[in-house]
Enzyme design. Structure first.
Site, mmCIF file in Angstrom:
data_model
loop_
_atom_site.group_PDB
_atom_site.id
_atom_site.type_symbol
_atom_site.label_atom_id
_atom_site.label_comp_id
_atom_site.label_asym_id
_atom_site.label_seq_id
_atom_site.Cartn_x
_atom_site.Cartn_y
_atom_site.Cartn_z
ATOM 1 N N ASP A 18 0.849 -1.206 -0.151
ATOM 2 C CA ASP A 18 -0.102 0.005 -0.171
ATOM 3 C C ASP A 18 0.870 1.127 -0.140
ATOM 4 O O ASP A 18 1.673 1.405 0.935
ATOM 5 C CB ASP A 18 -0.856 -0.219 1.393
ATOM 6 N N ASP B 161 -2.896 2.590 -5.811
ATOM 7 C CA ASP B 161 -1.984 2.635 -4.943
ATOM 8 C C ASP B 161 -1.993 1.403 -4.014
ATOM 9 O O ASP B 161 -1.218 1.499 -2.975
ATOM 10 C CB ASP B 161 -2.173 3.773 -3.985
ATOM 11 N N GLU B 162 -2.529 0.379 -4.286
ATOM 12 C CA GLU B 162 -2.469 -0.958 -3.622
ATOM 13 C C GLU B 162 -2.549 -2.165 -4.526
ATOM 14 O O GLU B 162 -3.345 -2.099 -5.376
ATOM 15 C CB GLU B 162 -3.332 -0.849 -2.317
#
Length: 365
Positions: free
Chosen positions: A11, A105-106
DNA sequence: TCTGGGGTCCTAGGACCC
DNA sequence: TCTGGGGTCCTAGGACCC
């Protein structure tokens, strides 16, 4: 340690803020928020850790953020740079194993094939930082559920490893909200039974839980114990819906303007459908009043469409049918029931005569 | 404090069919 | 007269996620 299944959740830390700093390093160390205009109806998409000290966090109305932290600097996001940085991150993750992208973003990475997943977690985090200058946190455990919680456990630049067998013990003291899928509504129902922590949820009397949560009760308790068999799925599959919406700066009741917006959104949806080679069988109009109540109505058509004209026509039709002149704060348009035009349709209708163009779409309600 | 935008999944009710 | 049960499809709304 013997790992049968090892899953890393990576993350990115304050991702939009850190991408902004790539372009504007002079903003480093300042309270920054990426997001909507604080004088309008925007919200914070990402806040720097300096801003978080003042209580600012994502999804908070920008107007509130500026009250909590008057010196905060609001910046717009640079979407192309965010996408490019995200792609660079994902490329690195792919080198370690099957990767399931959850958002820009993850992602989850299945590292079960590696002899030493614990070292891999650290290497992965460092590789991402070295390549993008953007910090990330990682969580490693035997399941997606626990790894996701672990990656959030020690942010920023954390690395939390939960060994096989330790999952339940790790979760026990954490609030039930730590579990992905337990939101405000479920948490407040649980609070009525004085259930605050995962440990309390895991050990709560099952029949009592069942009375309120029915089929969900078992899954809630399994998740509270860290039991999760979901696999990492690297194939994203085909989209199920595409939509666009806009919140106006001020509430409006201008029908011509709504028509114009519907037309623009239809144009963009049509473009997305064509790029993905999909046709839509359902069009949904969404409107929101100033008291935030939200209304959706959909219209399905027998022959799918990907044209701006048809999507806009259906959207306007729903507005005409249901809007009674009230002021609105939001209007949105979406398409769903998406099908690949050359795939299933031909199998379903092998005798379809393609020499004739399809007749105009027929509404069936 | 007055709440973005883009998604997914689940539930419940009604229509319809056998 | 007032009444079955199951299955499927569609719709609307809500919960939740980033």
């Amino acid at each position: 340690m013997v790992w049968t299944t090892a899953i890393i959740h990576l993350d990115m830390d304050a991702f939009f803020v850190n991408v902004h700093l790539l372009e504007f390093p002079e903003d480093k160390g300042k309270p920054i928020a990426v997001g909507g205009n604080p004088s309008g109806r925007g919200v914070v998409a990402s806040a720097s850790y300096e801003a978080r000290k003042f209580g600012v966090h994502s999804a908070m109305p920008s107007s509130r953020a500026i009250k909590l932290c008057p010196q905060i600097k609001f910046v717009r996001h640079n979407w192309p740079l965010i996408k490019a940085t995200s792609a660079a991150v994902m490329d690195i993750l792919e080198e370690f194993g099957p990767t399931e992208r959850m958002s820009v973003d993850e992602a989850y990475v299945d590292v079960s094939e590696h002899k030493d997943p614990e070292t891999i977690a650290l290497i992965m985090r460092e590789r991402v930082k070295a390549a993008t200058q953007c910090p990330a946190s990682v969580g490693l455990s035997p399941s997606k559920l626990v790894s996701k919680i672990a990656s959030d456990y020690d942010k920023p630049e954390g690395c939390t490893i939960i060994l096989p067998g330790d999952e339940e013990q790790f979760l026990a003291p954490l609030p039930v909200r730590a579990i992905s899928g337990i939101g405000p509504a479920t948490a407040s129902k649980l609070a009525q039974f004085n259930i605050e922590s995962c440990g309390q949820l895991a050990n709560f009397d099952y029949p009592t839980l069942f009375a309120t949560f029915k089929n969900q009760a078992e899954s809630l308790q399994r998740r509270a114990r860290g039991i999760d068999q979901r696999k990492v799925v690297s194939d994203p599959g085909q989209s199920k819906s595409i939509s666009q919406e806009t919140t106006f700066n001020n509430d409006l009741d201008d029908k011509e303007y709504f028509y114009k917006k519907i037309s623009e959104m239809a144009d963009s949806l049509s473009g997305s459908l064509r790029r993905k080679n999909l046709i839509a069988h359902t069009v949904t109009l969404k409107i929101r009043w100033n008291d935030f109540t939200t209304f959706t109505r959909q219209k399905s058509i027998e022959n799918g469409t990907d044209t701006q004209k048809e999507i806009a026509r259906l959207g306007r039709g729903i507005l005409d049918q249901f809007w009674e002149g009230e002021k609105l704060r939001l209007i949105g348009l979406g398409v769903s029931n998406l099908i690949e035009p050359t795939g299933r349709q031909l199998e379903l209708f092998p005798d379809l005569d393609l020499s004739e163009p399809p007749s105009d779409s027929v509404e069936y309600n």
